[in-house]
Write a protein that holds these residues in place. Structure first.
Motif, PDB file in Angstrom:
ATOM      1  N   UNK A   1      33.528  46.609  34.519  1.00  0.00           N
ATOM      2  CA  UNK A   1      34.512  46.079  35.466  1.00  0.00           C
ATOM      3  C   UNK A   1      33.892  45.738  36.819  1.00  0.00           C
ATOM      4  N   UNK A   2      32.589  45.905  36.929  1.00  0.00           N
ATOM      5  CA  UNK A   2      31.811  45.495  38.089  1.00  0.00           C
ATOM      6  C   UNK A   2      32.289  46.150  39.391  1.00  0.00           C
ATOM      7  N   UNK A   3      32.976  47.291  39.283  1.00  0.00           N
ATOM      8  CA  UNK A   3      33.467  47.954  40.494  1.00  0.00           C
ATOM      9  C   UNK A   3      32.507  49.031  40.980  1.00  0.00           C
ATOM     10  N   UNK A   4      31.224  48.798  40.780  1.00  0.00           N
ATOM     11  CA  UNK A   4      30.198  49.740  41.221  1.00  0.00           C
ATOM     12  C   UNK A   4      29.711  49.390  42.622  1.00  0.00           C
TER      13      UNK A   4
ATOM     14  N   UNK B   1      38.376  50.502  43.602  1.00  0.00           N
ATOM     15  CA  UNK B   1      39.252  49.426  43.160  1.00  0.00           C
ATOM     16  C   UNK B   1      38.471  48.435  42.293  1.00  0.00           C
ATOM     17  N   UNK B   2      39.177  47.775  41.395  1.00  0.00           N
ATOM     18  CA  UNK B   2      38.567  46.690  40.624  1.00  0.00           C
ATOM     19  C   UNK B   2      39.183  45.368  41.074  1.00  0.00           C
ATOM     20  N   UNK B   3      38.411  44.303  40.927  1.00  0.00           N
ATOM     21  CA  UNK B   3      38.842  42.979  41.393  1.00  0.00           C
ATOM     22  C   UNK B   3      38.571  41.947  40.302  1.00  0.00           C
TER      23      UNK B   3
ATOM     24  N   UNK C   1      42.985  39.344  42.403  1.00  0.00           N
ATOM     25  CA  UNK C   1      43.870  40.403  41.908  1.00  0.00           C
ATOM     26  C   UNK C   1      43.171  41.750  42.057  1.00  0.00           C
ATOM     27  N   UNK C   2      43.849  42.678  42.733  1.00  0.00           N
ATOM     28  CA  UNK C   2      43.276  44.003  42.984  1.00  0.00           C
ATOM     29  C   UNK C   2      43.839  44.979  41.966  1.00  0.00           C
ATOM     30  N   UNK C   3      42.947  45.616  41.204  1.00  0.00           N
ATOM     31  CA  UNK C   3      43.357  46.612  40.230  1.00  0.00           C
ATOM     32  C   UNK C   3      43.348  48.005  40.823  1.00  0.00           C
ATOM     33  N   UNK C   4      43.779  48.965  40.038  1.00  0.00           N
ATOM     34  CA  UNK C   4      43.826  50.346  40.518  1.00  0.00           C
ATOM     35  C   UNK C   4      42.415  50.907  40.703  1.00  0.00           C
TER      36      UNK C   4
ATOM     37  N   UNK D   1      32.596  41.839  41.721  1.00  0.00           N
ATOM     38  CA  UNK D   1      32.057  43.055  42.322  1.00  0.00           C
ATOM     39  C   UNK D   1      32.612  43.208  43.737  1.00  0.00           C
ATOM     40  N   UNK D   2      32.565  44.429  44.305  1.00  0.00           N
ATOM     41  CA  UNK D   2      33.047  44.620  45.679  1.00  0.00           C
ATOM     42  C   UNK D   2      32.340  43.714  46.689  1.00  0.00           C
ATOM     43  N   UNK D   3      31.062  43.358  46.420  1.00  0.00           N
ATOM     44  CA  UNK D   3      30.341  42.468  47.341  1.00  0.00           C
ATOM     45  C   UNK D   3      30.868  41.045  47.300  1.00  0.00           C
ATOM     46  N   UNK D   4      31.639  40.711  46.240  1.00  0.00           N
ATOM     47  CA  UNK D   4      32.142  39.346  46.089  1.00  0.00           C
ATOM     48  C   UNK D   4      33.431  39.099  46.850  1.00  0.00           C
ATOM     49  N   UNK D   5      34.054  40.166  47.368  1.00  0.00           N
ATOM     50  CA  UNK D   5      35.384  40.013  47.959  1.00  0.00           C
ATOM     51  C   UNK D   5      35.397  40.546  49.383  1.00  0.00           C
ATOM     52  N   UNK D   6      36.439  40.153  50.125  1.00  0.00           N
ATOM     53  CA  UNK D   6      36.647  40.695  51.461  1.00  0.00           C
ATOM     54  C   UNK D   6      38.143  40.764  51.751  1.00  0.00           C
TER      55      UNK D   6
END
Length: 865
Positions: A631-634, A589-591, A620-623, A599-604
């Protein structure tokens, strides 16, 4: 109890301990040549560019290869599983400009970081064979290969049209031109003609195409992509004389030669279109300012087929006309068109709007004639017209003089025969494939080993002077290639006459570096590019693994290079990769919030939804899509290893879906993989602590033995079929069977439990090697390493099916099931089926007129009344 027994599996201690044990015995060091008493197996993943960080896509790629390598090694193969780095390239040069570091320093630091991560993951790589393409002990041999190809006639230097970035002062590939501008500088691209070095891949166009038929272990879509890229087409070359060429035109510009695959549609010709960089267009541009402006606009478009296909089809009417050879009284206009490529065919086409959709769209736009000449099946000539769609399928020719009534296939042959008889055309085979331009105006690449002498021309550097080493004292304070600005490096004596001369300052396209590395791995320390004995023993690669994005260029260039190396005596094979597997991508997912991507570490995740970890604000959660830095979704493998262990990361990327499909990275999935590892460890730990070997002859363990041997057979079949996700599923089943058997104290169950536990160690080792070693050490303290143990073999007696389930039908409808012995007598089966309670109830009062028995599958009762 020990600390490990209290805590369960302690990956933080186990993983480095077992990695050290493997290193101590050189468990993964391949033989110089495959052992004569064992079959060889060469497994290779596409080597990475050292960007500095591994991503989870890398982990999946190398985990798949590692499963194969460990499995084949356990099956008794002599395995080669090496690792290296595709280390030249533009990112390092950009880093030098932007950060003030040398590209070599940046690259080698990144290699060290990525190597450490790969080693933490426990991949069974032969690090003694590690190579980096940016080191002279690799690229010096590449220079030797180039010179040998030159001597063999496979290298040519000639002028070609290139995309030139006037700010960065370098040639750009078509893919690096975005909306007519350089991808890095943003400058408007110019078209220039430069002298470039080419490898003559077109000499092998036929063999490269024919060779695809033998690559039966390649994905069909990859072979299709290569077939289209090579692009064999049969057709005709036709010369159209210009009607009254203007004054000032040279004799060689008094006609237009086209290549066409549809000479049968010549009677429907509406126009001739030439490429913007066609010599005739250039001549027209010198006499017509509007034409020149249109040509320059087209040149900024870029020359990739993708860019041209996506662009609006536009043209410029030159005012020139040509005669139709089949209808000399008819002439057609000559246009300069932005959709014609100089690199394909002759750089000119004739347009028949009836039979080509692009030609039809162009004709409609510029109000050019549209004459139907191909009649689709079921249509009549009297009423047929061309609407919005061209007739691209086969049909019957009409309105076409001597071709009327012929099929399109017959018409092609008849048209070519007539053109040849008239002396204005000839039948030819054309190839879409173009020679490979390998010159790049870059510093951070392999120097092309050539000296330019005013008297002698281009002179090869003598073999004894190789490698030509890049100078380290370069600066990046000026645009363009630092090698051009270096005060001394390029100034040398001519090897032939001794006069002052100049080194070639272009470096090789980095695709060259990756086109032969698989051969170097077979003898990475040899004094020659290859040790032919080792190369011929190990090659071709038995299993090559990598992304579908490399399906065309990298794989095609590697196939060409292997043939060229065969021609020059460096290898004895023509194809580099016997088997190819293209794995899917890792997605996430992207945020984002108002400030941009997170990044995934930035969200919960909370009960209210996904929020920022630092301030609780909604996100906002992307596909779920491919992991990317933009997109920092690594997800960092290092973070996963530190939290869950290497085996968890490996198990997850192997278990979620078939390896050829994309898979989504989820926190829940990773946590579930970690829990399974702990569950498996505790089960085996319990067996080791509780069960001494009891009698193996008791009947109590038979069900578990059947489950164990069926798992051995199923996992073996799954790994042979490159479906590790299926192997994972079967290991889950055996783990559940062992957990159920823990509750039993029947005679023989302890021995069955120990057998199942050891089978789990050996079968899970390709996926979770550290955990497997830890569990085996519990079962057999002081025993051999799992990596040294053979693969378990299923015993046939435990694979036999002792009961089969049959469907029982009445009038074809399922009414119940029964269990019987395999191949039980029909009388017994029918009696049991008729006695099945639900079936018996439904048959009551009815007359059975027919009993159908399909052994081991179904029973069907046909009734009356």
């Amino acid at each position: 109890m020990t600390e490990q027994e209290t805590l369960g599996y302690d990956f933080e201690k186990a993983e480095p301990r077992w990695q050290a044990a493997w290193d101590e015995v050189r468990a993964f060091a391949a033989d110089d040549h495959p052992a004569s008493d064992r079959p060889k197996y060469y497994v290779l993943e596409m080597f990475p560019y050292p960007s500095g960080q591994l991503h989870m896509g890398h982990v999946r790629n190398y985990a798949l290869g590692d499963v194969v390598a460990r499995y084949k090694r356990a099956r008794g193969f002599s395995v080669l599983h090496p690792m290296g780095w595709d280390a030249f390239g533009l990112p390092a040069e950009n880093a030098a400009r932007e950060r003030g570091v040398h590209p070599g320093e940046w690259t080698l630091n990144n290699i060290a970081a990525m190597r450490a991560t790969l080693q933490r993951l426990g991949f069974s790589l032969d690090w003694e064979r590690e190579i980096a393409t940016c080191l002279p002990n690799y690229y010096g041999h590449q220079q030797k290969l180039f010179l040998d190809m030159w001597r063999k006639g496979l290298v040519e230097r000639r002028e070609s049209s290139v995309n030139w970035d006037p700010v960065d002062q370098t040639v750009l590939a078509n893919e690096q031109v975005v909306d007519g501008r350089g991808w890095r500088s943003g400058a408007l691209i110019e078209k220039k003609r430069l002298s470039q070095w080419f490898l003559k891949i077109t000499d092998f166009a036929g063999p490269l195409l024919e060779g695809l038929d033998k690559l039966d272990r390649w994905p069909a879509r990859v072979r299709t992509m290569q077939e289209r890229w090579i692009g064999r087409s049969e057709g005709a070359r036709i010369r159209f004389p210009l009607e009254a060429p203007p004054q000032g035109f040279d004799a060689d510009l008094d006609s237009v030669e086209v290549f066409t695959t549809r000479p049968d549609t010549l009677f429907g010709m509406s126009f001739v279109a030439i490429a913007p960089d066609h010599p005739l267009a250039a001549k027209i541009g010198t006499q017509n300012a509007e034409a020149q402006a249109f040509i320059e606009e087209c040149q900024r478009l870029g020359t990739s087929e993708e860019a041209i296909e996506a662009a609006e089809k536009r043209g410029f009417a030159t005012g020139l006309r040509v005669a139709n050879p089949f209808a000399p009284d008819e002439t057609a206009p000559v246009w300069i068109a932005n959709f014609v490529l100089m690199e394909y065919g002759t750089g000119a086409v004739f347009g028949c709007p009836c039979g080509d959709q692009r030609d039809l769209d162009f004709a409609r736009k510029y109000d050019l004639p549209v004459k139907p000449v191909v009649l689709p099946p079921g249509e009549t000539a009297a009423g047929f017209t061309i609407g919005k769609n061209a007739v691209t399928a086969d049909g019957t020719l009409f309105n076409s003089g001597f071709l009327d009534g012929l099929s399109t296939a017959e018409g092609k042959r008849a048209a070519i025969d007539r053109l040849e008889a008239m002396g204005v055309g000839r039948g030819v085979v054309n190839w879409r494939l173009r020679d490979w331009g390998v010159s790049r105006q870059r510093y951070w690449g392999c120097p092309i080993p050539v000296v330019h002498c005013a008297s002698c021309g281009a002179v090869p550097v003598p073999d004894e002077q190789l490698p030509v080493v890049l100078p380290e004292d370069v600066t990046f304070d000026k645009p363009g290639n630092p090698l051009d600005h270096h005060p001394t490096w390029k100034h040398v004596k001519c090897p032939k006459c001794g006069a002052d001369a100049r080194r070639e300052t272009d470096t090789f396209d980095t695709f060259v570096d990756s086109s032969w590395y698989f051969a170097r791995f077979t003898a990475p320390h040899a004094a020659t590019p290859t040790d032919p004995v080792a190369a011929n023993a190990w090659l071709p690669v038995d299993q090559y693994i990598g992304g579908i994005e490399h399906a065309i260029l990298h794989l095609l260039y590697a196939r060409f290079f292997t043939r060229a190396m065969h021609e020059t005596g460096h290898v004895g094979v023509d194809e580099p990769f016997a088997g190819l597997f293209t794995q899917g991508m890792i997605t996430h997912e992207s945020y984002r919030d108002a400030g941009g991507w997170l990044s995934p570490e930035d969200v919960e995740r909370t009960a209210e939804g996904v929020v920022r970890r630092d301030n609780g604000q909604p996100v906002t959660v992307g596909r779920s899509e491919k992991m990317s830095k933009s997109k920092r979704n690594t997800v960092s493998p290092t973070a996963i290893i530190e939290r869950f262990g290497a085996d968890t990361a490996r198990w997850f990327v192997l278990s979620d879906s078939p390896p050829e499909r994309d898979m989504e990275w989820t926190e829940a999935g990773v946590a579930a993989a970690a829990r399974f590892g702990q569950r498996l460890f505790r089960l085996v730990q319990g067996v080791a602590q509780r069960d001494a070997a009891d009698s193996a002859h008791g009947e109590g363990g038979n069900d578990l033995r059947r489950a164990t041997h069926r798992a051995i057979a199923a996992v073996t079949e799954a790994l042979e079929g490159f479906t590790p996700n299926v192997a994972v599923a079967r290991l889950h089943e055996l783990t559940s069977a062992l957990a159920e058997a823990e509750k039993s104290d029947a005679e023989g169950i302890a021995a069955a439990r120990r057998e199942a536990a050891m089978a789990l160690c050996l079968l899970s080792a390709p996926m979770m090697p550290h955990l497997a070693e830890d569990m085996a050490a519990l079962l057999e303290p002081g025993g051999p390493l799992v990596v040294a143990r053979p693969w378990p073999v299923a015993e046939e007696k435990w694979l036999a099916v002792d009961r089969v389930t049959l469907a029982v039908q009445i009038m074809g409808k399922l009414r119940g099931t029964i269990e019987v012995a395999p191949n039980a007598p029909a009388e017994e089966v029918l009696a049991l089926a008729e006695a099945e309670p639900n079936v018996a109830r439904l048959l009551e009062g009815k007359r059975i007129v027919k009993r159908v028995h399909v052994p081991n599958r179904i029973v069907n009762f046909v009734v009356a009344g």
